[in-house]
Design a protein around this motif. Structure first.
Motif, PDB file in Angstrom:
ATOM      1  N   LEU A 104     -31.348  58.846  45.032  1.00 39.47           N
ATOM      2  CA  LEU A 104     -31.097  58.407  43.663  1.00 39.47           C
ATOM      3  C   LEU A 104     -29.675  57.896  43.526  1.00 39.47           C
ATOM      4  O   LEU A 104     -28.785  58.279  44.296  1.00 39.47           O
ATOM      5  N   CYS A 105     -29.466  57.017  42.569  1.00 36.79           N
ATOM      6  CA  CYS A 105     -28.134  56.454  42.320  1.00 36.79           C
ATOM      7  C   CYS A 105     -27.250  57.550  41.724  1.00 36.79           C
ATOM      8  O   CYS A 105     -27.578  58.139  40.688  1.00 36.79           O
ATOM      9  N   GLN A 106     -26.124  57.832  42.383  1.00 36.04           N
ATOM     10  CA  GLN A 106     -25.206  58.882  41.951  1.00 36.04           C
ATOM     11  C   GLN A 106     -24.021  58.341  41.171  1.00 36.04           C
ATOM     12  O   GLN A 106     -23.107  59.088  40.858  1.00 36.04           O
ATOM     13  N   GLN A 107     -24.011  57.051  40.873  1.00 33.35           N
ATOM     14  CA  GLN A 107     -22.936  56.497  40.061  1.00 33.35           C
ATOM     15  C   GLN A 107     -23.131  56.905  38.601  1.00 33.35           C
ATOM     16  O   GLN A 107     -24.215  57.303  38.187  1.00 33.35           O
ATOM     17  N   THR A 108     -22.052  56.791  37.845  1.00 38.94           N
ATOM     18  CA  THR A 108     -22.198  57.012  36.414  1.00 38.94           C
ATOM     19  C   THR A 108     -23.011  55.871  35.821  1.00 38.94           C
ATOM     20  O   THR A 108     -23.102  54.788  36.394  1.00 38.94           O
ATOM     21  N   CYS A 109     -23.611  56.136  34.668  1.00 38.28           N
ATOM     22  CA  CYS A 109     -24.508  55.182  34.035  1.00 38.28           C
ATOM     23  C   CYS A 109     -23.823  53.814  33.941  1.00 38.28           C
ATOM     24  O   CYS A 109     -22.699  53.709  33.465  1.00 38.28           O
ATOM     25  N   HIS A 110     -24.506  52.766  34.371  1.00 38.45           N
ATOM     26  CA  HIS A 110     -23.868  51.449  34.499  1.00 38.45           C
ATOM     27  C   HIS A 110     -24.853  50.367  34.102  1.00 38.45           C
ATOM     28  O   HIS A 110     -26.059  50.596  33.972  1.00 38.45           O
ATOM     29  N   THR A 111     -24.322  49.160  33.902  1.00 44.13           N
ATOM     30  CA  THR A 111     -25.159  47.992  33.647  1.00 44.13           C
ATOM     31  C   THR A 111     -25.462  47.304  34.961  1.00 44.13           C
ATOM     32  O   THR A 111     -24.764  47.477  35.949  1.00 44.13           O
ATOM     33  N   GLY A 112     -26.519  46.493  34.948  1.00 39.12           N
ATOM     34  CA  GLY A 112     -26.877  45.758  36.144  1.00 39.12           C
ATOM     35  C   GLY A 112     -27.614  46.628  37.158  1.00 39.12           C
ATOM     36  O   GLY A 112     -27.886  47.803  36.940  1.00 39.12           O
ATOM     37  N   PRO A 113     -27.948  46.044  38.317  1.00 37.59           N
ATOM     38  CA  PRO A 113     -28.709  46.786  39.329  1.00 37.59           C
ATOM     39  C   PRO A 113     -27.868  47.858  40.007  1.00 37.59           C
ATOM     40  O   PRO A 113     -26.634  47.792  40.024  1.00 37.59           O
ATOM     41  N   CYS A 114     -28.544  48.867  40.554  1.00 42.87           N
ATOM     42  CA  CYS A 114     -27.865  49.937  41.287  1.00 42.87           C
ATOM     43  C   CYS A 114     -27.436  49.418  42.662  1.00 42.87           C
ATOM     44  O   CYS A 114     -28.017  48.476  43.198  1.00 42.87           O
ATOM     45  N   PRO A 115     -26.417  50.032  43.259  1.00 40.80           N
ATOM     46  CA  PRO A 115     -25.989  49.598  44.601  1.00 40.80           C
ATOM     47  C   PRO A 115     -27.052  49.918  45.638  1.00 40.80           C
ATOM     48  O   PRO A 115     -27.929  50.759  45.416  1.00 40.80           O
ATOM     49  N   PRO A 116     -27.006  49.261  46.794  1.00 45.82           N
ATOM     50  CA  PRO A 116     -28.005  49.560  47.831  1.00 45.82           C
ATOM     51  C   PRO A 116     -27.809  50.958  48.403  1.00 45.82           C
ATOM     52  O   PRO A 116     -26.725  51.541  48.324  1.00 45.82           O
ATOM     53  N   CYS A 117     -28.877  51.508  48.960  1.00 43.15           N
ATOM     54  CA  CYS A 117     -28.830  52.840  49.570  1.00 43.15           C
ATOM     55  C   CYS A 117     -28.003  52.771  50.847  1.00 43.15           C
ATOM     56  O   CYS A 117     -28.191  51.874  51.680  1.00 43.15           O
ATOM     57  N   LEU A 118     -27.044  53.710  51.005  1.00 47.31           N
ATOM     58  CA  LEU A 118     -26.137  53.704  52.152  1.00 47.31           C
ATOM     59  C   LEU A 118     -26.621  54.610  53.280  1.00 47.31           C
ATOM     60  O   LEU A 118     -25.934  54.732  54.291  1.00 47.31           O
TER      61      LEU A 118
END
Length: 924
Positions: free
Chosen positions: A486-500
């Motif tokens: 799952l995306c661990q960034q804080t809530c953001h606009t646009g698509p999530c970053p790719p899985c690392l």
């Protein structure tokens, strides 16, 4: 000397031997000098070989410039944009990263209209994709010093001067003449450099000179530190020696604590003991508090660690210090009748004046002169709440403690993610957020802000208020598809970053022919493998030819022909191996627990009884015609609704009435009706016929259209397909005369099945469609009230057509005044060309909601006309106004678009329908 970054040979690469010396040079200068002497003044055969090998890379770089010039002179150099040759007399431009040469006009057009040019005018080189800023192209020489260089046949594009471009990481300049391609390497010696402490000098080749870091000798610094007690002791360094970090044992100011502190952190203060030998110098403040007694001996105070004075501090309550009352407005002598206080223990009298001291809030104390601190300020002040939308009257004390009051207004501003809302009570940044959102919407209206521009979203995130930055974790699933990632960034606009996440195992297909080498990023899918799939089928048959595929994709189904028993177990049929259920066309016939036989054709799942109950009722001779309700008992408490035929005594009057038998009433079957007037008239008619010898004086009673056993749609179908419909009618007549109880027609189309259902209703037969398409057929069964021979289709059609002719004549002969409501061209909507397989409920589910949205079309009704044609009629369709007709015309495009989108029908038109639902006219 100006610091210049260190630089290596060529494009940042250094020969192995030189790299080893360079890594040691800044630390051990003594080891460098012998190597320099050997390399500068002695040579051997082996050294000459190494030199030849080390010159390969510079030769290649120099050959690139020579190759470019030779191809331009020979007019064989190709411009990648126009794919034409670059001549020596033209204007051209060279990329500073890959040194590729283009026509000046071509690269200028590419920078403005190329596929890589963005909205800000930045563009990329067609060869190396290096990014370049928007620029104005000018025809300059290779070294960029001369504008419009003269034509040079020997060296095209060159100004003839030395290049002179400063080399990277070096203080020297390129010595070659003006040239394309990379610059030459620096082969000069660097400047003489002192060590960091400045006691020693040394010199290296320019590429090895440590311009940035300098070099360090092995001398120890003996400079005194700022404490003027200790010395530095560091190895050769530059700059100041810094603070003294040594620990020394020191005493605190009050003398109660001893501790080791750093030399630079001590702050010496002298303290005095009871004798001269007890004096000491304290260097820090400890955490111990001690009680200090004033010179009066009566008062004392608990104070933190501080230096001890020779004399005790003077008492702050002594008469020589305090001469006024606590508020300071009246002398103590005036309050004590001219006498002052004699000692510090005497009470301080108060006056009767208002205190008037200025409080911390700026107001005056309103209490009478008093001892101690003033009480908090309770003056009422009008103040805005934190969000600024409401005003409150609050005590000054409350405002000093809690800043501003809080209202109950909930902030509805969007957070930075534009997904969540603030929902904070009385948010202090709500007004600013509303103003920001207002400016954003204004920018979108004026096309100064684009909602799809990522740069605008980033700028907006920088300008948002701190309290409206969303701190929730995104927790959306990443594009890799793994539900645990799952995306661990804080809530953001646009698509999530790719899985690392990645794996160290190779990704291999089942056949082993297609491999993705490790590391494999999470979510990576195998590319299409074009080898034959080698998996074994569970049935044991040979695999069908198909490409290899991932494990989660099933193999093609086995289509080998095998023999399988049908579901009812009566026949063995040929079927494909993958088929789990096989059906024959015979009736199931299994005996059910209710003792009935299953009348369905060979089917899947459990048998369901579709027969009637058939048991004889308790209070009459009729049987229960309700569906089989095993294992429940028959309901004998109800009234029997079976129709029985009753006649009068003369036999002329006939009537069908319900049986009506129940526990309290007997059946009406067997009773006679009373003769009415028609019986007397008929009897008189027969007497007259007998007297005059006439066989028939009366005229056959006329049958009304409303009494016909068939619908207009059935009669129209008979008129269009007379032969087929007559065969169906004859079949049903033969069935009614036979002793069989049921009959099964062959599979047929939907329109033909509908005709059989309607003619079965005329004979009062039970009819049902069975089996899925394309083998769907009609099953009919006799009832107790079935009619053996109703009015024929031919006679019914004749009566219906005569009625239409009479109606047409009447409408032509009678021409009453036509009201405004009857003046219409179209009063209905017709749906044609329905997709095969579409049912009436599917059409109603789509059409009726659209019709009900119109306030003018009231209570719309849905009628089947014939084949795949349906009518939509408003309420009172024969009295449609022009307004309703216009509304129907506006609904046609909406219905057509909706039915076409859902693949239900292809044609929707306006139509005119008479009172008998006959289509009189249709819109072209």
């Amino acid at each position: 000397m100006e610091e210049i970054p260190a630089r290596g040979i060529g494009d940042g690469e250094i020969e192995p031997g030189i790299q080893e010396i360079h890594s040691q040079s800044p630390e051990t200068p003594s080891e460098i000098e012998p190597s320099l002497q050997d390399s500068d003044f002695t040579t051997s055969d082996s050294d000459s070989d190494d030199d030849d090998s080390s010159d390969d890379e510079p030769d290649q770089e120099y050959d690139l410039a020579t190759t470019i010039l030779n191809e331009i002179k020979d007019e064989t150099y190709i411009c990648l944009i126009c794919t034409c040759e670059v001549g020596p007399g033209g204007k051209f431009w060279s990329c500073g990263d890959c040194y590729r040469v283009y026509h000046m006009s071509c690269i200028e057009s590419w920078s403005k209209k190329g596929s890589s040019t963005d909205v800000e005018g930045n563009w990329k080189c067609p060869a190396c994709n290096s990014k370049h800023r928007k620029q104005k192209f000018q025809h300059k020489c290779w070294c960029k010093k001369t504008l419009h260089p003269p034509n040079n046949p020997l060296n095209p594009g060159s100004c003839g001067q030395s290049c002179g471009v400063p080399l990277n990481g070096c203080i020297h300049k390129c010595p070659l003449p003006c040239h394309p391609g990379p610059h030459a390497e620096c082969n000069a010696l660097g400047p003489i450099m002192k060590c960091r402490c400045g006691n020693h000098d040394n010199q290296w080749p320019c590429v090895m000179t440590p311009y940035l870091d300098g070099w360090q000798c092995e001398d120890i610094c003996e400079e005194l530190l700022p404490c003027e007690i200790h010395r530095c002791g560091k190895t050769c360094h530059d700059g100041l020696c810094g603070k003294c970090e040594r620990f020394i044992e020191s005493k605190c100011y009050c003398g109660n604590t001893t501790d080791n502190i750093k030399c630079h952190s001590k702050q010496p203060r002298k303290s005095f003991g009871k004798t001269k030998d007890d004096n000491w110098i304290g260097n820090f403040q400890c955490s111990v508090s001690s009680e200090i007694t004033y010179d009066c001996g009566n008062h004392s105070e608990l104070k933190s660690c501080q230096s001890v004075k020779r004399k005790a501090a003077h008492c702050p309550l002594s008469p020589d210090i305090i001469k006024n009352c606590p508020c300071g407005q009246t002398l103590i002598e005036d309050l004590n009748e001219g006498t002052n206080r004699s000692s510090c223990t005497d009470p301080i009298p108060t006056c009767e004046k208002i205190c008037g001291k200025t409080l911390a809030c700026g107001h005056k104390c309103k209490w009478v002169c008093h001892q101690g601190e003033c009480s908090p300020c309770y003056e009422n002040i009008k103040s805005d709440c934190q969000c600024g939308f409401n005003t409150f009257i609050s005590p000054c004390k409350f405002l000093m403690e809690f800043s501003k009051p809080t209202c109950s207004r909930k902030c509805t501003s969007l957070l930075s993610c534009r997904r969540h809302r603030c929902n904070k009570i009385c948010c202090q940044d709500e007004k600013e957020a509303m103003n920001r959102e207002r400016l954003r919407k204004k920018g979108i209206r004026h096309n100064t802000i684009s909602t799809n521009n990522r740069g605008n979203r980033d700028n907006e995130a920088f300008n948002i208020e701190a309290s409206h930055i969303c701190l929730q974790i995104c927790n959306k699933k990443l594009t890799c598809g793994n539900p645990d990632h799952l995306c661990q960034q804080t809530c953001h606009t646009g698509p999530c970053p790719p899985c690392l996440e990645s794996s160290n195992d190779d990704l291999i297909c089942h056949c082993g022919q297609t491999v993705v080498m490790a590391p494999v990023r999470c979510g990576t899918q195998l590319p299409q493998c074009y080898s034959q799939c080698m998996r074994e089928l569970p049935c044991g048959h040979q695999q069908m030819p198909h490409n290899c595929h991932p494990d989660d994709v099933p193999c093609s189904r086995c289509t080998k022909t095998v023999e399988k028993w049908c579901n009812c177990g009566k026949n063995k049929l040929k079927a494909m191996c993958y088929q789990t259920e096989v059906f024959c066309a015979e009736r199931c016939g299994k005996i059910l627990p209710c003792k009935h036989h299953c009348i369905s054709n060979c089917h899947s799942g459990e048998c369901i009884c579709r027969s009637i109950c058939g048991k004889k009722k308790k209070y009459c001779s009729h049987v229960d015609r309700s569906p089989c309700h095993f294992p429940s008992r028959c309901n004998d408490t109800g009234i029997c609704n079976q129709m029985v035929k009753l006649t009068c005594k003369c036999g002329r009057l006939k009537k069908d009435i319900p049986c009506g038998a129940n526990s309290s009433k007997t059946s009406c079957e067997g009773t006679t009706l009373e003769c009415d007037v028609s019986c007397i008239v008929q009897e008189r008619q027969e007497q007259l016929e007998a007297a005059f010898g006439v066989s028939k004086l009366s005229v056959e009673p006329r049958i009304k259209v409303e009494d016909l056993p068939y619908t207009p749609g059935t009669l129209k179908t008979y008129k269009l397909q007379t032969r087929w419909c007559s065969n169906i009618e004859d079949t049903i007549k033969r069935f009614m005369k036979s002793t069989e109880n049921s009959y099964h027609f062959k599979p047929m189309r939907k329109e033909q099945r509908l005709f059989i259902h309607e003619i079965s209703d005329a004979y009062k037969l039970f009819s049902e469609s069975q089996d899925p398409d394309p083998r769907r057929s009609v099953f009919i069964m006799k009832r107790d009230d079935s009619i053996t021979s109703p009015l024929s289709l031919e006679k019914s059609l004749e009566i219906y057509e005569n009625h239409l002719k009479e109606t047409a004549k009447t409408s032509k002969s009678v021409t009453p005044e036509v009201s405004e409501q009857e003046q219409f061209d179209h009063n209905a909507i017709i749906i044609q060309d329905c997709i095969p397989g579409v049912t009436r409920p599917e059409l109603e589910e789509t059409v009726i909601p659209i019709m009900k949205e119109s306030p003018l079309v009231k209570n719309p009704r849905f009628y089947w006309v014939e084949a795949d044609n349906y009518l939509i009629l408003p309420e009172a369709h024969m009295k449609v106004t022009r307004t309703v007709e216009t509304e129907l015309k506006l609904l046609v495009p909406t219905l057509k678009a909706m039915l076409s989108t859902k693949f239900l029908a292809n044609t929707v038109k306006l139509a005119k329908v008479d009172s008998h639902f006959n289509i009189v006219a249709m819109e072209e």
